[in-house]
Scaffold this motif. Structure first.
Motif, short mmCIF file in Angstrom:
data_model
loop_
_atom_site.label_atom_id
_atom_site.label_comp_id
_atom_site.label_asym_id
_atom_site.label_seq_id
_atom_site.Cartn_x
_atom_site.Cartn_y
_atom_site.Cartn_z
N LEU A 24 0.85 -1.07 0.00
CA LEU A 24 0.04 0.18 -0.15
C LEU A 24 0.90 1.19 0.20
O LEU A 24 1.96 1.08 0.53
N SER A 25 0.34 2.40 -0.60
CA SER A 25 1.05 3.62 -0.64
C SER A 25 0.23 4.46 -0.05
O SER A 25 -1.03 4.37 0.37
N THR A 56 -8.98 2.65 -1.87
CA THR A 56 -8.49 3.28 -0.63
C THR A 56 -9.00 2.40 0.46
O THR A 56 -10.03 2.27 0.57
N ILE A 57 -8.06 2.20 1.46
CA ILE A 57 -8.11 1.41 2.50
C ILE A 57 -7.88 2.43 3.80
O ILE A 57 -6.77 2.89 3.92
N ARG A 58 -8.84 2.70 4.49
CA ARG A 58 -8.93 3.51 5.91
C ARG A 58 -8.17 2.97 6.84
O ARG A 58 -8.11 1.67 7.07
N GLY A 59 -7.76 3.75 7.88
CA GLY A 59 -7.35 3.12 9.32
C GLY A 59 -5.85 3.26 9.23
O GLY A 59 -4.91 3.68 8.24
N ARG A 60 -5.23 2.63 10.50
CA ARG A 60 -3.75 2.83 10.68
C ARG A 60 -2.96 2.32 9.93
O ARG A 60 -1.75 2.84 9.47
#
Length: 149
Positions: A24-25, A56-60
């Motif tokens: 992921l970037s 798009t992947i949310r979160g920490r």
């Protein structure tokens, strides 16, 4: 015809993501790589996410990645999506107000010439995928260095 800055940034972001398929970037990484505003890149990535070009992947532990392999992403599709209206003349814009229609309509030949020119441009863009523009040079520059300008 000049593409908008948003389209330019979208193509750059996709190239970056295409060179980083293994992880992921982040928006910050992409903006830093090209030395452009993170605020602008946020808008571009949001739009690319809405279109399905990127995931798009949310979160920490979140980030961004291509939704499809680079071989499946046509440059023409990206340009058409980001540009929206690609009418070269106001009389070619189907959403234009009637007051912008030229007095020479419907017999104007210029409109046909410009339509043919825009079709030729999109035909060329549709011949290339994201994979076609990701060369070893891009991979080396975007994986090896932080700044490409």
């Amino acid at each position: 015809m000049k593409l908008t800055l948003q389209t330019d940034y979208a193509l750059r972001a996709l190239i970056y993501l295409g060179t980083r398929r293994d992880r992921l970037s982040t928006i910050r990484e992409i903006a830093d790589a090209y030395q452009i505003s993170e605020a602008h890149m946020i808008k571009v990535i949001h739009k690319l996410g809405q279109s399905g070009f990127v995931e798009t992947i949310r979160g920490r532990n979140g980030g961004i990645r291509l939704e499809e392999p680079p071989e499946n992403i046509l440059i023409g599709d990206v340009v058409r999506y980001m540009e929206g209206n690609m009418a070269l003349l106001s009389c070619m814009d189907t959403a234009a107000a009637p007051s912008t229609i030229c007095a020479l309509m419907p017999g104007c030949r210029l409109r046909g010439v410009m339509y043919e020119a825009s079709q030729a441009m999109t035909h060329v863009l549709d011949r290339y995928t994201l994979a076609d523009v990701i060369t070893p040079f891009e991979v080396e520059r975007l994986r090896g260095k932080r700044n490409v300008n």
